[in-house]
Design a protein around this motif. Structure first.
Motif, PDB file in Angstrom:
ATOM      1  N   MET A  96      21.063  45.708  51.124  1.00 33.93           N
ATOM      2  CA  MET A  96      22.161  44.879  51.633  1.00 33.93           C
ATOM      3  C   MET A  96      21.701  43.434  51.809  1.00 33.93           C
ATOM      4  O   MET A  96      22.418  42.495  51.439  1.00 33.93           O
ATOM      5  CB  MET A  96      22.684  45.427  52.970  1.00 33.93           C
ATOM      6  N   THR A  97      20.501  43.267  52.356  1.00 31.21           N
ATOM      7  CA  THR A  97      19.956  41.923  52.565  1.00 31.21           C
ATOM      8  C   THR A  97      19.784  41.214  51.227  1.00 31.21           C
ATOM      9  O   THR A  97      20.172  40.049  51.073  1.00 31.21           O
ATOM     10  CB  THR A  97      18.615  42.001  53.320  1.00 31.21           C
ATOM     11  N   PHE A  98      19.222  41.919  50.234  1.00 30.70           N
ATOM     12  CA  PHE A  98      19.023  41.316  48.917  1.00 30.70           C
ATOM     13  C   PHE A  98      20.361  40.902  48.304  1.00 30.70           C
ATOM     14  O   PHE A  98      20.505  39.777  47.813  1.00 30.70           O
ATOM     15  CB  PHE A  98      18.287  42.290  47.978  1.00 30.70           C
ATOM     16  N   MET A  99      21.349  41.808  48.346  1.00 30.11           N
ATOM     17  CA  MET A  99      22.653  41.492  47.751  1.00 30.11           C
ATOM     18  C   MET A  99      23.327  40.330  48.479  1.00 30.11           C
ATOM     19  O   MET A  99      23.949  39.476  47.844  1.00 30.11           O
ATOM     20  CB  MET A  99      23.551  42.732  47.732  1.00 30.11           C
ATOM     21  N   LYS A 100      23.184  40.279  49.794  1.00 35.93           N
ATOM     22  CA  LYS A 100      23.752  39.168  50.572  1.00 35.93           C
ATOM     23  C   LYS A 100      23.122  37.842  50.133  1.00 35.93           C
ATOM     24  O   LYS A 100      23.822  36.867  49.863  1.00 35.93           O
ATOM     25  CB  LYS A 100      23.503  39.407  52.062  1.00 35.93           C
ATOM     26  N   HIS A 101      21.794  37.816  50.043  1.00 33.17           N
ATOM     27  CA  HIS A 101      21.109  36.589  49.600  1.00 33.17           C
ATOM     28  C   HIS A 101      21.479  36.232  48.160  1.00 33.17           C
ATOM     29  O   HIS A 101      21.628  35.055  47.820  1.00 33.17           O
ATOM     30  CB  HIS A 101      19.593  36.727  49.738  1.00 33.17           C
ATOM     31  N   PHE A 102      21.629  37.240  47.315  1.00 35.07           N
ATOM     32  CA  PHE A 102      22.012  37.023  45.921  1.00 35.07           C
ATOM     33  C   PHE A 102      23.378  36.360  45.857  1.00 35.07           C
ATOM     34  O   PHE A 102      23.584  35.391  45.124  1.00 35.07           O
ATOM     35  CB  PHE A 102      22.012  38.364  45.179  1.00 35.07           C
ATOM     36  N   GLU A 103      24.309  36.860  46.650  1.00 33.77           N
ATOM     37  CA  GLU A 103      25.653  36.273  46.715  1.00 33.77           C
ATOM     38  C   GLU A 103      25.604  34.842  47.262  1.00 33.77           C
ATOM     39  O   GLU A 103      26.332  33.975  46.786  1.00 33.77           O
ATOM     40  CB  GLU A 103      26.572  37.140  47.581  1.00 33.77           C
ATOM     41  N   GLU A 104      24.748  34.592  48.247  1.00 34.57           N
ATOM     42  CA  GLU A 104      24.624  33.244  48.816  1.00 34.57           C
ATOM     43  C   GLU A 104      24.126  32.244  47.772  1.00 34.57           C
ATOM     44  O   GLU A 104      24.379  31.050  47.888  1.00 34.57           O
ATOM     45  CB  GLU A 104      23.688  33.261  50.029  1.00 34.57           C
ATOM     46  N   GLN A 105      23.426  32.739  46.742  1.00 36.65           N
ATOM     47  CA  GLN A 105      22.951  31.890  45.645  1.00 36.65           C
ATOM     48  C   GLN A 105      23.962  31.831  44.502  1.00 36.65           C
ATOM     49  O   GLN A 105      23.627  31.475  43.380  1.00 36.65           O
ATOM     50  CB  GLN A 105      21.591  32.405  45.140  1.00 36.65           C
ATOM     51  N   GLU A 106      25.212  32.202  44.804  1.00 35.78           N
ATOM     52  CA  GLU A 106      26.326  32.169  43.858  1.00 35.78           C
ATOM     53  C   GLU A 106      26.225  33.199  42.746  1.00 35.78           C
ATOM     54  O   GLU A 106      26.803  33.035  41.672  1.00 35.78           O
ATOM     55  CB  GLU A 106      26.545  30.752  43.318  1.00 35.78           C
ATOM     56  N   GLY A 107      25.489  34.283  43.023  1.00 34.09           N
ATOM     57  CA  GLY A 107      25.467  35.419  42.115  1.00 34.09           C
ATOM     58  C   GLY A 107      26.535  36.422  42.535  1.00 34.09           C
ATOM     59  O   GLY A 107      27.157  36.275  43.589  1.00 34.09           O
ATOM     60  N   ILE A 108      26.732  37.421  41.705  1.00 33.55           N
ATOM     61  CA  ILE A 108      27.700  38.480  41.993  1.00 33.55           C
ATOM     62  C   ILE A 108      26.932  39.785  42.166  1.00 33.55           C
ATOM     63  O   ILE A 108      26.177  40.187  41.277  1.00 33.55           O
ATOM     64  CB  ILE A 108      28.720  38.648  40.837  1.00 33.55           C
ATOM     65  N   ALA A 109      27.129  40.432  43.313  1.00 37.79           N
ATOM     66  CA  ALA A 109      26.482  41.713  43.596  1.00 37.79           C
ATOM     67  C   ALA A 109      27.564  42.787  43.727  1.00 37.79           C
ATOM     68  O   ALA A 109      28.654  42.512  44.235  1.00 37.79           O
ATOM     69  CB  ALA A 109      25.665  41.620  44.886  1.00 37.79           C
ATOM     70  N   PHE A 110      27.255  43.989  43.274  1.00 41.16           N
ATOM     71  CA  PHE A 110      28.205  45.092  43.382  1.00 41.16           C
ATOM     72  C   PHE A 110      27.483  46.427  43.229  1.00 41.16           C
ATOM     73  O   PHE A 110      26.300  46.470  42.899  1.00 41.16           O
ATOM     74  CB  PHE A 110      29.340  44.962  42.356  1.00 41.16           C
ATOM     75  N   LEU A 111      28.209  47.500  43.503  1.00 35.76           N
ATOM     76  CA  LEU A 111      27.724  48.859  43.264  1.00 35.76           C
ATOM     77  C   LEU A 111      28.586  49.502  42.192  1.00 35.76           C
ATOM     78  O   LEU A 111      29.776  49.204  42.086  1.00 35.76           O
ATOM     79  CB  LEU A 111      27.862  49.737  44.518  1.00 35.76           C
ATOM     80  N   ILE A 112      27.984  50.394  41.426  1.00 40.84           N
ATOM     81  CA  ILE A 112      28.735  51.289  40.564  1.00 40.84           C
ATOM     82  C   ILE A 112      28.512  52.676  41.144  1.00 40.84           C
ATOM     83  O   ILE A 112      27.367  53.126  41.245  1.00 40.84           O
ATOM     84  CB  ILE A 112      28.267  51.212  39.100  1.00 40.84           C
ATOM     85  N   ILE A 113      29.586  53.314  41.563  1.00 47.16           N
ATOM     86  CA  ILE A 113      29.488  54.646  42.171  1.00 47.16           C
ATOM     87  C   ILE A 113      30.161  55.651  41.249  1.00 47.16           C
ATOM     88  O   ILE A 113      31.311  55.463  40.843  1.00 47.16           O
ATOM     89  CB  ILE A 113      30.162  54.679  43.561  1.00 47.16           C
ATOM     90  N   TYR A 114      29.431  56.710  40.935  1.00 43.14           N
ATOM     91  CA  TYR A 114      29.990  57.796  40.134  1.00 43.14           C
ATOM     92  C   TYR A 114      30.287  58.967  41.066  1.00 43.14           C
ATOM     93  O   TYR A 114      29.385  59.536  41.673  1.00 43.14           O
ATOM     94  CB  TYR A 114      29.018  58.228  39.038  1.00 43.14           C
ATOM     95  N   TYR A 115      31.570  59.282  41.206  1.00 44.38           N
ATOM     96  CA  TYR A 115      32.007  60.437  41.987  1.00 44.38           C
ATOM     97  C   TYR A 115      32.011  61.628  41.032  1.00 44.38           C
ATOM     98  O   TYR A 115      32.990  61.850  40.307  1.00 44.38           O
ATOM     99  CB  TYR A 115      33.397  60.193  42.580  1.00 44.38           C
ATOM    100  N   SER A 116      30.913  62.377  41.011  1.00 45.51           N
ATOM    101  CA  SER A 116      30.733  63.418  39.999  1.00 45.51           C
ATOM    102  C   SER A 116      31.741  64.560  40.114  1.00 45.51           C
ATOM    103  O   SER A 116      32.186  65.082  39.094  1.00 45.51           O
ATOM    104  CB  SER A 116      29.298  63.951  40.031  1.00 45.51           C
ATOM    105  N   ALA A 117      32.110  64.961  41.318  1.00 43.76           N
ATOM    106  CA  ALA A 117      33.068  66.066  41.466  1.00 43.76           C
ATOM    107  C   ALA A 117      34.432  65.696  40.887  1.00 43.76           C
ATOM    108  O   ALA A 117      35.158  66.556  40.399  1.00 43.76           O
ATOM    109  CB  ALA A 117      33.206  66.461  42.940  1.00 43.76           C
ATOM    110  N   ARG A 118      34.773  64.416  40.918  1.00 40.93           N
ATOM    111  CA  ARG A 118      36.063  63.949  40.393  1.00 40.93           C
ATOM    112  C   ARG A 118      35.931  63.340  38.998  1.00 40.93           C
ATOM    113  O   ARG A 118      36.937  63.008  38.374  1.00 40.93           O
ATOM    114  CB  ARG A 118      36.635  62.874  41.318  1.00 40.93           C
TER     115      ARG A 118
END
Length: 179
Positions: A96-118
C-alpha cells in the motif's frame, strides 16, 4: 458483467495470463510491463551445479508488475481469490505504501483480482483499494464483498488479450481527468 473466459484459467495461473498479455502489448507497441521477481534469500546452495537448493521468500516485495503504458508509469499486483470476499490481508502494508508513493509520483497503481469461483477478472483502482484499506484499518470490514465492486471494471477477454487491463486503465485515467 458476464464471465471473463468460459474455460477459465484451466491449470494456468493468473500470472501466466498477465505475462502473455504483456507480451502482446509489447508486440503491439502499446506497453512495456515487466514482472518483478519475488526476492528470495538463499539458505543452502549446491556449489557444483550452482543452484539454490533451499531459500525463503523475503517479505518486503513491492508489486508484481511495473512499467510504462504510452509514457504513463504503471504498477500493479495480481491477486487470486476463490470466494466472493477478497481479504484485505492479501495486500500488505508495504505494498500500500509503495502504491501510494507511486501514485504521488504521477504513476498509476492498481490490482488485478481474479475471482476463480466466478471466473471473473477485476481491475481495482488505487482509490478503491485505499478506501477499502482505510475502512479495514479504522475498525470496519477487513474484506471486500463482490457486490461492492464497480461492475464497469470487470474485464472481458478481447481480441486474444487474456487480461485486457489497458481498457480499464483508460477508463481509470478518464475518471481521474473528470475529478
Amino acid at each position: 458483467m458476464g464471465t471473463w473466459n468460459s474455460r477459465g484459467l484451466r491449470g494456468s495461473t493468473l500470472e501466466d495470463f498477465i505475462n502473455r498479455t504483456n507480451e502482446r502489448y509489447l508486440e503491439q507497441g502499446l506497453a512495456l510491463i515487466q514482472k518483478i521477481p519475488t526476492p528470495i534469500t538463499p539458505v543452502r546452495m549446491d556449489k557444483e551445479n550452482r543452484q539454490i537448493t533451499l531459500a525463503y521468500f523475503d517479505q518486503r516485495s513491492t508489486v508484481d508488475y511495473i512499467g510504462a503504458v504510452q509514457g504513463i508509469p504503471v504498477c500493479f499486483d495480481a491477486k487470486e481469490c476463490n470466494a466472493d470476499t477478497f481479504p484485505l490481508q492479501n495486500i500488505h502494508e508495504h505494498q500500500m505504501t509503495f502504491m501510494k508513493h507511486f501514485e504521488e509520483q504521477e504513476g498509476i497503481a492498481f490490482l488485478i483480482i481474479y475471482y476463480s469461483a466466478r471466473n471473473e477478472l477485476y481491475y481495482m483502482r488505487f482509490e478503491e483499494i485505499r478506501s477499502y484499506w482505510e475502512r479495514g484499518q479504522n475498525g470496519g470490514r477487513k474484506s471486500v464483498r463482490f457486490e461492492e465492486l464497480d461492475p464497469s471494471f470487470f474485464m472481458q477477454l478481447k481480441g486474444g488479450i487474456y487480461v485486457p487491463y489497458l481498457d480499464m486503465l483508460q477508463k481509470d485515467l478518464t475518471m481521474r481527468d473528470e475529478q
